[in-house]
Motif scaffolding. Structure first.
Motif, PDB file in Angstrom:
ATOM      1  N   ALA A   3      41.820  38.611  53.573  1.00 46.33           N
ATOM      2  CA  ALA A   3      41.907  38.325  52.144  1.00 46.33           C
ATOM      3  C   ALA A   3      41.035  37.127  51.801  1.00 46.33           C
ATOM      4  N   ALA A   4      40.562  37.092  50.552  1.00 44.38           N
ATOM      5  CA  ALA A   4      39.822  35.931  50.059  1.00 44.38           C
ATOM      6  C   ALA A   4      40.816  34.839  49.675  1.00 44.38           C
ATOM      7  N   ALA A  92      44.452  40.466  44.860  1.00 45.91           N
ATOM      8  CA  ALA A  92      43.882  41.807  44.990  1.00 45.91           C
ATOM      9  C   ALA A  92      42.593  41.837  45.791  1.00 45.91           C
ATOM     10  N   GLN A  93      41.945  40.704  45.987  1.00 42.61           N
ATOM     11  CA  GLN A  93      40.704  40.664  46.751  1.00 42.61           C
ATOM     12  C   GLN A  93      41.052  40.548  48.236  1.00 42.61           C
ATOM     13  N   PRO A 275      30.140  42.991  49.357  1.00 45.12           N
ATOM     14  CA  PRO A 275      31.211  43.150  50.338  1.00 45.12           C
ATOM     15  C   PRO A 275      32.251  42.048  50.139  1.00 45.12           C
ATOM     16  N   LEU A 276      33.480  42.316  50.525  1.00 45.78           N
ATOM     17  CA  LEU A 276      34.538  41.300  50.424  1.00 45.78           C
ATOM     18  C   LEU A 276      34.115  40.002  51.096  1.00 45.78           C
ATOM     19  N   THR A 277      33.417  40.108  52.214  1.00 48.72           N
ATOM     20  CA  THR A 277      33.008  38.918  52.961  1.00 48.72           C
ATOM     21  C   THR A 277      32.008  38.053  52.200  1.00 48.72           C
ATOM     22  N   VAL A 296      32.002  43.472  41.331  1.00 47.87           N
ATOM     23  CA  VAL A 296      33.077  44.127  42.080  1.00 47.87           C
ATOM     24  C   VAL A 296      32.876  43.891  43.567  1.00 47.87           C
ATOM     25  N   LEU A 297      33.967  43.597  44.260  1.00 47.33           N
ATOM     26  CA  LEU A 297      33.957  43.455  45.707  1.00 47.33           C
ATOM     27  C   LEU A 297      34.347  44.791  46.338  1.00 47.33           C
TER      28      LEU A 297
END
Length: 300
Positions: A3-4, A92-93, A275-277, A296-297
């Motif tokens: 998670a972020a 949510a991320q 990307p999320l990262t 958007v991630l």
């Protein structure tokens, strides 16, 4: 799950991807395997310490993904369904997210566009409700070309209202395609609006937070006919209403935009994906205003 999160306030460099315990849905909630999560201005305001002083904090209020667990008293959805929705926990991320409100993803939508819908749709619908926009209304949307602004235009048009939308000249063709009458923002904007509507408008909705609340109040006749979702300080100074989610959310808007999207009567623009990262890069791009459309991630 990954998670972020941030553990100190500051610039995008404070963001990190960490391992956290998997969340569990409570009564009336579902959990999804996140495929995409929206990025909003509220995320970097939280990171800067402008929202509250709680540390550490996770990020993200909207996501799209696949239902993998349901809490008690949930109906109308099953494990494996594709949904988009709102996370009440600002988390949510991540690879997993708990949603309190959700709707099915239209067959015409991919993950990224579905993840871009919830916050924009709910914010726009809530503000239109608070203004009292109906079929016989004229409404001015200041900042109509962004994700919330374009949602407000489309939902107001769906109600039968006449909509004037401010934006740069480069956005005017897109605004017309959504059903708005475009007007250039900047100096002279009130005069350009009155060239279309000599008597002014019934209501005005400020999405841009561009310091024009007195002008909007003049066009609408009084401050009470104006709502801003972006200029809290200006609202306090002018008597304009400030709309925020803790006064009651328009959760019904998720089902509404799901139906409208399926019918081809609602659209959302994704400006760029990360990307999320690379959440820190998404914040840098968003804060700089470098991209038109939603950020958007994507979660692998």
């Amino acid at each position: 799950m990954r998670a972020a999160r941030f553990s100190r306030f500051g610039g995008p460099e404070v963001l990190e991807i960490v391992g956290l315990p998997d969340p569990r849905p409570g009564a009336g909630e579902i959990r999804i395997k996140v495929r995409a999560a929206g990025v909003n201005a509220g995320d970097w305001k939280k990171r800067q310490g402008l929202m509250d002083q709680v540390l550490p904090q996770t990020l993200g209020y909207e996501a799209a993904g696949i239902v993998d667990e349901m809490g008690a008293d949930v109906s109308g959805v099953t494990v494996g369904d594709r949904v988009f929705g709102v996370s009440p926990y600002g988390a949510a991320q991540a690879e997993l997210a708990v949603l309190s409100h959700w709707a099915p993803i239209a067959s015409t939508l991919d993950w990224t566009r579905a993840a871009a819908l919830p916050v924009a749709a709910e914010t726009a619908a809530r503000a239109l409700d608070q203004l009292g926009v109906t079929a016989d209304s004229t409404v001015l949307v200041n900042g109509a070309s962004g994700s919330v602004g374009s949602a407000a235009v489309q939902l107001a048009v769906e109600r039968g209202a006449r909509v004037i939308g401010t934006g740069s000249p480069a956005t005017h063709e897109a605004l017309r395609s959504l059903g708005a009458e475009p007007v250039a923002y900047g100096e002279g904007m009130p005069e350009r609006v009155r060239a279309i509507m000599p008597a002014g408008v019934d209501f005005a909705l400020d999405i841009a937070g561009s310091g024009v609340l007195p002008e909007l109040a003049g066009l609408a006749g009084e401050p009470e006919r104006v709502i801003t979702v972006a200029d809290f300080q200006g609202a306090q100074q002018t008597g304009v209403r400030f709309s925020r989610g803790d006064t009651g959310r328009a959760a019904y808007a998720l089902d509404q935009v799901a139906r409208l999207t399926e019918a081809g009567r609602f659209s959302v623009q994704v400006g760029r994906t990360f990307p999320l990262t690379e959440v820190a890069d998404a914040h840098r791009v968003g804060e700089a205003g470098m991209v038109r459309g939603k950020l958007v991630l994507v979660v692998d």
